[in-house]
Design a protein around this motif. Structure first.
Motif, short mmCIF file in Angstrom:
data_model
loop_
_atom_site.label_atom_id
_atom_site.label_comp_id
_atom_site.label_asym_id
_atom_site.label_seq_id
_atom_site.Cartn_x
_atom_site.Cartn_y
_atom_site.Cartn_z
N TYR A 19 0.84 -1.21 0.00
CA TYR A 19 0.00 0.00 0.00
C TYR A 19 0.87 1.25 0.00
CZ TYR A 19 -3.18 3.60 1.82
OH TYR A 19 -3.90 4.75 2.00
N HIS A 20 1.87 1.30 0.87
CA HIS A 20 2.70 2.50 0.97
C HIS A 20 3.67 2.63 -0.19
CE1 HIS A 20 1.21 4.12 4.72
NE2 HIS A 20 1.24 2.91 5.26
N GLN A 22 2.95 1.64 -3.24
CA GLN A 22 2.08 2.12 -4.32
C GLN A 22 1.79 3.61 -4.15
OE1 GLN A 22 -2.29 1.04 -4.57
NE2 GLN A 22 -1.50 -0.26 -6.22
N LYS A 23 1.52 4.02 -2.93
CA LYS A 23 1.23 5.42 -2.64
C LYS A 23 2.42 6.31 -2.99
CE LYS A 23 -0.66 8.24 1.15
NZ LYS A 23 -1.07 8.22 2.59
N GLY A 61 -6.18 2.52 4.81
CA GLY A 61 -7.01 2.78 3.64
C GLY A 61 -8.28 1.97 3.54
N GLU A 339 4.84 2.11 6.67
CA GLU A 339 5.04 3.50 6.21
C GLU A 339 6.44 3.98 6.57
OE1 GLU A 339 2.63 7.74 6.37
OE2 GLU A 339 2.38 6.31 8.02
#
Length: 355
Positions: A19-20, A22-23, A61, A339
């Motif tokens: 997720y991080h 990709q962000k 998210g 993160e």
């Protein structure tokens, strides 16, 4: 094909890392040995529920839908992980068990999978979790062949057990859960270790996790005064599985198992019992046999890192117990730890580019 970042493991830590990444706009791939996302949870005992209620069991998210105060079971959480990967379109390659990870020329890494395929990556995030290989003490060899021996990883439900007394070795959350379940069909003995303190499940109408989060205790650094006390206590919520509750259910609690012979188990207070089944629930150790990277492990095969950053450049970890704090071993800690690791990874790349 060179993948800038390889994430090993598609559990909560690996998906949070994805997720991080990709962000941050980083190209990456997540690999996992399972046939489905969440299989590492589906493989555990049938009655397993999470430590934390739904309100503290979400990844960044995506909220975990359902009663916020109740605890999801293993299949619910496995389904949540599957939904999570699909919701964000995370690139996960299933059926890719890493057999070997080495460093190659130029400082990149090469992963070889059990299916013979390989992937090269500039950076690697190991997110294989803290529940890899069950610890089985040497005492396992002192029981006779007539005693069925299982671990918290191979135990599924009490229906798989023969008739006769069951000895659970280890009084952590899993050991207590399994003891309660087995007592429905068989006599049960629970062999404890050090004195165990349990949190109250609720305080003034709120989940204990709500209070620990509010006070910042869960985010206290591992080497802080609070962190050291939490680590030493190793406590978890008392969900009707404290000693008094277990004894009311007819579960016999005994001190540490010290010896065995045939079907006889002997305990630290001099007592003994004849048993038919032993379930070892004394914890897990890392499987680092595939990690062939210098300085990545110590002489005992333990992963080496400081808050998830390996001494070996380009290698990182997410999901390690006490990686930064108590929350690191919980679902709620996967997102913040991931993160922080992605930020470290990007920072190291910027430093290298500036040189």
């Amino acid at each position: 094909m060179l993948q800038p970042v390889l994430v090993i493991g598609a559990g909560q830590a690996g998906l949070a890392a994805g997720y991080h990444l990709q962000k941050a706009g980083v190209t990456f791939v997540i690999v996992d040995a399972g046939r489905r996302i969440g299989d590492n949870w589906r493989a555990r005992y049938d009655a397993l529920t999470l430590f934390t209620p739904r309100q503290f069991s979400s990844l960044p998210g995506l909220e975990f839908i359902g009663n916020r105060e109740l605890y999801p079971d293993r299949d619910e959480f496995a389904a949540y992980l599957e939904t999570y990967a699909g919701r964000f379109g995370l690139p996960v390659r299933l059926g890719h068990a890493v057999a070997r990870l080495v460093q190659i020329d130029g400082g990149a890494f090469e992963a070889t999978f059990q299916n013979g395929q390989t992937i090269e990556a500039c950076d690697v995030i190991v997110a294989t979790g803290g529940f890899q290989v069950p610890i089985v003490p040497d005492l396992v060899g002192r029981f006779g062949n007539a005693v069925l021996q299982l671990t918290s990883a191979t135990y599924r439900n009490p229906q798989q057990l023969p008739d006769g007394p069951v000895l659970i070795v280890g009084d952590g959350a899993s050991g207590r859960d399994i003891a309660i379940e087995c007592r429905k069909l068989q006599p049960v003995i629970l062999a404890a270790g050090k004195p165990r303190k349990l949190f109250p499940e609720r305080l003034l109408g709120k989940s204990i996790w709500w209070w620990l989060d509010l006070t910042g205790a869960l985010r206290a650094p591992a080497d802080s005064w609070i962190g050291r006390r939490l680590k030493r206590a190793d406590a978890f919520p008392d969900r009707a599985n404290g000693n008094a509750s277990l004894e009311k259910r007819g579960i016999r609690i005994v001190p540490r198992l010290v010896d065995a012979s045939g079907n006889e188990a002997r305990f630290a207070d001099g007592s003994s019992a004849n048993i038919r089944t032993v379930i070892w629930a004394v914890g897990y150790r890392d499987d680092s046999s595939w990690l062939k990277v210098p300085e990545a492990t110590d002489q005992n095969g333990m992963f080496l890192h400081r808050e998830g950053v390996s001494p070996m450049k380009g290698l990182y970890f997410v999901g390690r117990p006490w990686q930064r704090n108590r929350a690191s071993a919980l679902i709620m800690g996967a997102g913040p730890d991931a993160e922080q690791i992605v930020a470290q990874l990007l920072g190291h790349r910027q430093e290298a580019a500036a040189r």
